[in-house]
Scaffold this motif. Structure first.
Motif, PDB file in Angstrom:
ATOM      1  N   ILE A 121       0.847  -1.204   0.000  1.00  0.00           N
ATOM      2  CA  ILE A 121       0.000   0.000   0.000  1.00  0.00           C
ATOM      3  C   ILE A 121       0.879   1.250   0.000  1.00  0.00           C
ATOM      4  CG2 ILE A 121      -1.738   1.297   1.296  1.00  0.00           C
ATOM      5  CD1 ILE A 121      -2.722  -1.391   2.405  1.00  0.00           C
ATOM      6  N   ALA A 122       1.933   1.221   0.835  1.00  0.00           N
ATOM      7  CA  ALA A 122       2.852   2.362   0.897  1.00  0.00           C
ATOM      8  C   ALA A 122       3.547   2.573  -0.443  1.00  0.00           C
ATOM      9  CB  ALA A 122       3.885   2.129   1.996  1.00  0.00           C
ATOM     10  N   LYS A 123       3.947   1.483  -1.098  1.00  0.00           N
ATOM     11  CA  LYS A 123       4.598   1.599  -2.399  1.00  0.00           C
ATOM     12  C   LYS A 123       3.651   2.209  -3.440  1.00  0.00           C
ATOM     13  CE  LYS A 123       7.873  -2.233  -1.908  1.00  0.00           C
ATOM     14  NZ  LYS A 123       8.230  -3.594  -2.363  1.00  0.00           N
ATOM     15  N   MET A 149       3.941   9.219 -10.169  1.00  0.00           N
ATOM     16  CA  MET A 149       4.423   8.869 -11.499  1.00  0.00           C
ATOM     17  C   MET A 149       3.308   8.905 -12.539  1.00  0.00           C
ATOM     18  SD  MET A 149       7.694   8.129 -11.941  1.00  0.00           S
ATOM     19  CE  MET A 149       7.651   7.037 -13.354  1.00  0.00           C
ATOM     20  N   ALA A 150       2.052   8.768 -12.071  1.00  0.00           N
ATOM     21  CA  ALA A 150       0.908   8.778 -12.986  1.00  0.00           C
ATOM     22  C   ALA A 150       0.479  10.201 -13.346  1.00  0.00           C
ATOM     23  CB  ALA A 150      -0.263   8.026 -12.366  1.00  0.00           C
ATOM     24  N   ILE A 151       1.086  11.195 -12.705  1.00  0.00           N
ATOM     25  CA  ILE A 151       0.726  12.594 -12.940  1.00  0.00           C
ATOM     26  C   ILE A 151       1.742  13.209 -13.900  1.00  0.00           C
ATOM     27  CG2 ILE A 151       0.260  14.820 -11.848  1.00  0.00           C
ATOM     28  CD1 ILE A 151      -0.127  13.314  -9.211  1.00  0.00           C
ATOM     29  N   SER A 152       1.271  14.000 -14.830  1.00  0.00           N
ATOM     30  CA  SER A 152       2.181  14.695 -15.733  1.00  0.00           C
ATOM     31  C   SER A 152       2.998  15.732 -14.963  1.00  0.00           C
ATOM     32  CB  SER A 152       1.401  15.392 -16.847  1.00  0.00           C
ATOM     33  OG  SER A 152       0.647  16.470 -16.327  1.00  0.00           O
ATOM     34  N   PHE A 153       4.125  16.144 -15.543  1.00  0.00           N
ATOM     35  CA  PHE A 153       4.962  17.144 -14.889  1.00  0.00           C
ATOM     36  C   PHE A 153       4.199  18.450 -14.691  1.00  0.00           C
ATOM     37  CE2 PHE A 153       9.474  15.465 -16.010  1.00  0.00           C
ATOM     38  CZ  PHE A 153       9.173  14.300 -15.320  1.00  0.00           C
ATOM     39  N   VAL A 154       3.378  18.804 -15.672  1.00  0.00           N
ATOM     40  CA  VAL A 154       2.591  20.036 -15.559  1.00  0.00           C
ATOM     41  C   VAL A 154       1.557  19.897 -14.445  1.00  0.00           C
ATOM     42  CG1 VAL A 154       0.958  21.561 -16.734  1.00  0.00           C
ATOM     43  CG2 VAL A 154       2.942  20.668 -17.976  1.00  0.00           C
ATOM     44  N   ILE A 166       9.713  18.948  -6.613  1.00  0.00           N
ATOM     45  CA  ILE A 166       8.626  18.420  -7.439  1.00  0.00           C
ATOM     46  C   ILE A 166       9.096  17.197  -8.215  1.00  0.00           C
ATOM     47  CG2 ILE A 166       6.986  18.955  -9.277  1.00  0.00           C
ATOM     48  CD1 ILE A 166       7.306  21.924  -8.492  1.00  0.00           C
ATOM     49  N   LEU A 167      10.254  17.298  -8.857  1.00  0.00           N
ATOM     50  CA  LEU A 167      10.765  16.171  -9.633  1.00  0.00           C
ATOM     51  C   LEU A 167      11.157  15.008  -8.724  1.00  0.00           C
ATOM     52  CD1 LEU A 167      11.362  15.147 -12.427  1.00  0.00           C
ATOM     53  CD2 LEU A 167      13.618  16.200 -12.310  1.00  0.00           C
ATOM     54  N   ILE A 168      11.700  15.307  -7.556  1.00  0.00           N
ATOM     55  CA  ILE A 168      12.032  14.253  -6.597  1.00  0.00           C
ATOM     56  C   ILE A 168      10.762  13.524  -6.163  1.00  0.00           C
ATOM     57  CG2 ILE A 168      12.919  13.812  -4.269  1.00  0.00           C
ATOM     58  CD1 ILE A 168      14.828  16.211  -4.723  1.00  0.00           C
ATOM     59  N   TRP A 169       9.709  14.284  -5.914  1.00  0.00           N
ATOM     60  CA  TRP A 169       8.413  13.717  -5.512  1.00  0.00           C
ATOM     61  C   TRP A 169       7.879  12.781  -6.589  1.00  0.00           C
ATOM     62  CZ3 TRP A 169       3.247  15.369  -7.239  1.00  0.00           C
ATOM     63  CH2 TRP A 169       2.215  14.847  -6.460  1.00  0.00           C
ATOM     64  N   ILE A 170       8.074  13.143  -7.845  1.00  0.00           N
ATOM     65  CA  ILE A 170       7.577  12.320  -8.955  1.00  0.00           C
ATOM     66  C   ILE A 170       8.436  11.081  -9.158  1.00  0.00           C
ATOM     67  CG2 ILE A 170       7.158  12.260 -11.443  1.00  0.00           C
ATOM     68  CD1 ILE A 170       6.599  15.267 -11.303  1.00  0.00           C
ATOM     69  N   GLN A 171       9.763  11.244  -9.175  1.00  0.00           N
ATOM     70  CA  GLN A 171      10.665  10.167  -9.602  1.00  0.00           C
ATOM     71  C   GLN A 171      11.079   9.207  -8.497  1.00  0.00           C
ATOM     72  OE1 GLN A 171      11.808   9.340 -12.759  1.00  0.00           O
ATOM     73  NE2 GLN A 171      10.148  10.709 -13.321  1.00  0.00           N
ATOM     74  N   THR A 172      10.815   9.542  -7.250  1.00  0.00           N
ATOM     75  CA  THR A 172      11.168   8.628  -6.160  1.00  0.00           C
ATOM     76  C   THR A 172      10.428   7.306  -6.306  1.00  0.00           C
ATOM     77  OG1 THR A 172      11.704  10.408  -4.608  1.00  0.00           O
ATOM     78  CG2 THR A 172      11.088   8.298  -3.656  1.00  0.00           C
ATOM     79  N   GLY A 173       9.190   7.357  -6.785  1.00  0.00           N
ATOM     80  CA  GLY A 173       8.427   6.126  -6.998  1.00  0.00           C
ATOM     81  C   GLY A 173       9.072   5.221  -8.025  1.00  0.00           C
ATOM     82  N   PHE A 174       9.588   5.813  -9.100  1.00  0.00           N
ATOM     83  CA  PHE A 174      10.292   5.027 -10.116  1.00  0.00           C
ATOM     84  C   PHE A 174      11.512   4.331  -9.513  1.00  0.00           C
ATOM     85  CE2 PHE A 174      14.087   5.289 -12.854  1.00  0.00           C
ATOM     86  CZ  PHE A 174      13.770   4.307 -13.786  1.00  0.00           C
TER      87      PHE A 174
END
Length: 338
Positions: free
Chosen positions: A144-146, A153-158, A209-217
């Motif tokens: 669940i945490a993952k 990652m499912a959200i666009s950068f914009v 912002i980019l760290i928040w997005i790419q940490t999941g990857f």
């Protein structure tokens, strides 16, 4: 809406059908042109079979090579040529555009900002991804945490930038602060700020912002690598008296170092091309410009300057190429190892 869905489905069906038809009829044509039937001369038949075996793979990779030539090689050559011409692309100016880049303050600021992004974002994403991967493997609600960590990652950068704009939102005067960060600062007696307009530090607010997005990857890739570590090595370390910290740094990390390097370099390539976040949040103002945004500005704003934008594009490409080559060589080495 219905028409758009039908158009998309039609494009998929036509595309797949066209590919299937191409491969079927091209192979049929090859068999007709170079026949190897019973009763034919043995020498001719064997020669045709050899030629067919040589040509047939090119029928499969031919379209991809053609598209690669049209959409990658040609643009690179055209960009290189444009870099030696003026803003209109008509008058040859030699190395004037490269000289401009060397002396231009905004270009140097963009280089500095890109280096700053490179130093922080890949390291932070990889570190947080690795820590979360290790921690979530040890709790029952880890999946669940993952899922929650991977969700950005499912959200666009914009889209992500718009979300974080609300977090950094500033209201002047005596207005109530609706931005989460300023609300917290105000709650502890601090003074609200327009955080994304603070030179130098605003780069870090954008990096978050980019760290928040790419940490999941990073977490997903590293979690898979951690699950591939043989249990025997960890059990042996426990028997030898190693604590959790020693097991993590001296047993687990060395065994997944190759995966860590791949994650690091993949995020590094993404950082070199970062564009959407800066455009949405600051539009490059307050010394937050990066190379991709500078290239966009010179190409499409203020009348456009194809020469200077081409120089910036080439610099981005040159910066990315060594990392790409390293990634490809490492992947080939791993394939040979298997």
């Amino acid at each position: 809406m219905v028409w758009q869905i039908l158009s998309a489905l039609g494009a998929v069906v036509l595309g797949v059908g066209a590919c299937a038809a191409y491969f079927y009829f091209s192979n049929k044509l090859l068999d007709i042109v170079l026949p190897a039937r019973e009763g034919d001369d043995v020498f001719v038949a064997s020669r045709n079979l050899r030629r067919r075996s040589i040509i047939r793979p090119w029928l499969f990779i031919g379209p991809a090579l053609f598209l690669l030539l049209v959409y990658l090689v040609y643009p690179v050559v055209a960009t290189l040529i444009l870099s030696f011409y003026d803003r209109s692309g008509e008058q040859f100016v030699g190395g004037a555009n490269y000289q401009w880049a060397f002396y231009d303050r905004e270009f140097r600021q963009s280089i500095f900002n890109n280096i700053l992004w490179l130093a922080v974002v890949p390291a932070a994403c990889t570190f947080f991804g690795l820590v979360i991967a290790v921690m979530t493997d040890r709790i029952w609600w880890g999946n669940i945490a993952k899922s929650i960590v991977f969700m950005p990652m499912a959200i666009s950068f914009v889209g992500a930038s718009v979300i974080w704009k609300f977090i950094y939102e500033y209201r002047g005067g005596n207005d109530t602060q609706i931005g989460l960060l300023n609300a917290i600062v105000q709650m502890f007696g601090g003074t609200p700020e327009v955080w994304i307009s603070v030179p130098f530090w605003n780069n870090f607010f954008l990096m978050i912002i980019l760290i928040w997005i790419q940490t999941g990857f990073a977490m997903v890739i590293l979690s898979a690598a951690l699950r591939g570590i043989p249990e025997e090595t960890i059990e042996a370390a426990v028997i030898d008296g190693a604590n959790g910290w020693q097991i993590f740094w001296k047993i687990m990390v060395p065994q997944i170092w190759g995966t860590i390097a791949v994650v690091w370099t993949t995020i590094t390539i993404l950082v070199l091309k970062v564009f959407d976040i800066v455009l949405t949040m600051t539009n490059g103002q307050w010394d937050s410009m990066v190379l991709a945004n500078l290239m966009f500005n010179w190409m499409f704003r203020g009348g456009g300057d194809s020469g200077r934008s081409a120089v910036i594009a080439l610099i981005i490409m040159v910066a990315v190429m060594p990392i790409m080559v390293w990634n490809v060589r490492r992947a080939n080495a791993q394939m040979k190892g298997h």
